[in-house]
Design a protein around this motif. Structure first.
Motif, PDB file in Angstrom:
ATOM      1  N   PRO A 183       0.121  -1.142   0.175  1.00  0.00           N
ATOM      2  CA  PRO A 183      -0.212   0.216  -0.129  1.00  0.00           C
ATOM      3  C   PRO A 183       0.410   1.278   0.510  1.00  0.00           C
ATOM      4  O   PRO A 183       2.164   1.674   0.768  1.00  0.00           O
ATOM      5  N   GLU A 184       0.064   1.887  -0.678  1.00  0.00           N
ATOM      6  CA  GLU A 184       1.005   3.672  -0.767  1.00  0.00           C
ATOM      7  C   GLU A 184       1.287   4.048   0.975  1.00  0.00           C
ATOM      8  O   GLU A 184       2.524   4.999   0.482  1.00  0.00           O
ATOM      9  N   GLU A 185       0.237   3.983   1.774  1.00  0.00           N
ATOM     10  CA  GLU A 185       0.767   4.838   2.472  1.00  0.00           C
ATOM     11  C   GLU A 185       1.345   3.684   3.728  1.00  0.00           C
ATOM     12  O   GLU A 185       2.282   4.416   4.533  1.00  0.00           O
ATOM     13  N   GLN A 186       1.210   2.819   3.480  1.00  0.00           N
ATOM     14  CA  GLN A 186       2.906   1.741   4.187  1.00  0.00           C
ATOM     15  C   GLN A 186       4.494   2.325   3.601  1.00  0.00           C
ATOM     16  O   GLN A 186       5.049   2.310   4.187  1.00  0.00           O
ATOM     17  N   ARG A 187       4.191   3.132   2.118  1.00  0.00           N
ATOM     18  CA  ARG A 187       5.614   3.286   1.560  1.00  0.00           C
ATOM     19  C   ARG A 187       5.984   4.676   2.580  1.00  0.00           C
ATOM     20  O   ARG A 187       7.405   4.414   2.449  1.00  0.00           O
ATOM     21  N   LYS A 188       4.703   5.345   1.808  1.00  0.00           N
ATOM     22  CA  LYS A 188       4.850   7.289   2.678  1.00  0.00           C
ATOM     23  C   LYS A 188       5.394   6.731   3.766  1.00  0.00           C
ATOM     24  O   LYS A 188       4.485   7.845   4.520  1.00  0.00           O
ATOM     25  N   ALA A 189       5.139   6.248   5.146  1.00  0.00           N
ATOM     26  CA  ALA A 189       4.765   7.069   6.285  1.00  0.00           C
ATOM     27  C   ALA A 189       5.830   7.030   7.109  1.00  0.00           C
ATOM     28  O   ALA A 189       6.818   7.396   6.510  1.00  0.00           O
ATOM     29  N   GLY A 190       5.328   8.915   7.476  1.00  0.00           N
ATOM     30  CA  GLY A 190       5.639   9.345   8.165  1.00  0.00           C
ATOM     31  C   GLY A 190       6.326   8.397   9.590  1.00  0.00           C
ATOM     32  O   GLY A 190       6.249   7.797  10.188  1.00  0.00           O
ATOM     33  N   ILE A 203      11.811   9.751   5.392  1.00  0.00           N
ATOM     34  CA  ILE A 203      10.565   9.751   4.549  1.00  0.00           C
ATOM     35  C   ILE A 203      11.497   8.935   3.119  1.00  0.00           C
ATOM     36  O   ILE A 203      11.472   7.146   2.698  1.00  0.00           O
ATOM     37  N   GLU A 239      11.080   4.928   2.736  1.00  0.00           N
ATOM     38  CA  GLU A 239      10.744   3.987   1.102  1.00  0.00           C
ATOM     39  C   GLU A 239      11.804   3.433   0.875  1.00  0.00           C
ATOM     40  O   GLU A 239      11.381   2.431   0.450  1.00  0.00           O
TER      41      GLU A 239
END
Length: 323
Positions: free
Chosen positions: A105-112, A140, A144
């Motif tokens: 998921p995108e939110e997992q790749r770009k999580a802060g 970040i 990633e």
């Protein structure tokens, strides 16, 4: 030597020397010092506003250089983010699709980074906003890269498993059959050669002279090489892993033994007519998760599209089987 000053006294009609009082002298001196201090302050203030000292010039050059380095760093991070985004897109939409893995998921790749303020020590400076923003982007980006690196490790493992799977699937015919003339009976309802009754034939029969070589159809381990199974005579079973097994029946003799590892195309024995058989042939079965399935679905490794269509026509004939 200071000048002596006189004044004219009209009463005495004479000139008298002017005597300066100490208080007056002190007053003049104080006024002079105050004016000098004020002038000096104004000079320093104006000079500070419009004239740079060598130290200030050096600091200004250093600050400009730092801003330039930050701009270069941000441009490099832009390039790195673009490359990483391309890799992530191929990872999700190509590699993981091919290997039937769930995309990340995108939110997992770009999580802060939640919780404690990681950048508190960078606050309170003239360029804190620039420094904190660049630090966040760098953190970040590093995360990633870690996520993508782990994903590619997973893909490498999936690729290795996929390679093993492709090598393990029974994908060739068990005997040499270039002219496709040895298929005597296919999978399905066929006539029993002994009872002449219709019954389910759970494999494919390849007729061939006694002593014709039989080959393993995929990589695996020989789990049986005996004649203790009713009807099959001398037969071999190979466990290919991933839920696949193959059986080769009515053999004349073996060339492998139990627990031996074999590769696709290895010689495992020879055609015979042992067991419940009406003539020399090899009875070939394919199992998936313990259930017999039609072997004709697995000959993609040695046939063209035209040859495969011809084989389907031959195997679909409701003729008499050889066992």
């Amino acid at each position: 030597m200071s000048k002596v000053k006189y004044y004219y006294d009209s009463e005495t009609l004479s000139y008298k020397r002017i005597e300066r009082k100490k208080r007056t002298t002190f007053k003049y001196a104080a006024m002079f010092l105050l004016a000098s201090a004020l002038f000096a302050f104004l000079f320093v203030f104006i000079a500070g506003q419009y004239v740079e000292s060598p130290k200030e010039k050096a600091l200004k050059r250093e600050l400009q250089n730092m801003q330039l380095q930050f701009n270069i760093l941000n441009k490099k991070m832009d390039e790195a983010e673009a490359v990483l985004a391309d890799v992530a897109d191929r990872d999700n939409n190509l590699y993981r699709v091919y290997f039937e893995a769930n995309p990340i998921p995108e939110e997992q790749r770009k999580a802060g980074f939640g919780g404690v303020n990681r950048y508190k020590d960078l606050e309170g400076f003239d360029n804190s906003k620039l420094i904190i923003q660049s630090s966040k982007r760098l953190d970040i980006l590093q995360k990633e890269i870690v996520v993508q690196s782990k994903s590619l490790d997973d893909i490498a493992k999936l690729a290795a498993e996929k390679e093993k799977l492709l090598a393990a699937i029974p994908a060739i015919q068990p005997v040499s059959n270039k002219e496709l003339s040895r298929i005597s009976s296919g999978y399905g309802v066929r006539t029993d050669p002994f009872t002449k009754a219709k019954k389910m034939h759970l494999g494919m029969d390849f007729a061939a002279p006694r002593g014709t070589p039989i080959y393993a159809t995929g990589d695996g381990v020989v789990i049986r090489a005996d004649s203790r199974s009713s009807g099959y005579g001398k037969h071999i079973r190979i466990d290919h892993g991933f839920g696949y097994e193959t059986l080769y029946g009515h053999m004349y003799k073996f060339s492998v033994r139990r627990n031996q590892r074999v590769k696709r195309g290895d010689l495992i024995g020879f055609v015979g007519s042992s067991g419940r058989s009406d003539g020399p042939h090899v009875h070939y079965e394919v199992f998936k998760d313990g259930r017999r399935i039609n072997p004709i679905n697995f000959y993609y490794g040695s046939l063209t599209a035209e040859e495969y269509n011809k084989m389907i026509q031959q195997a679909s004939l409701e003729n008499q089987s050889l066992d």
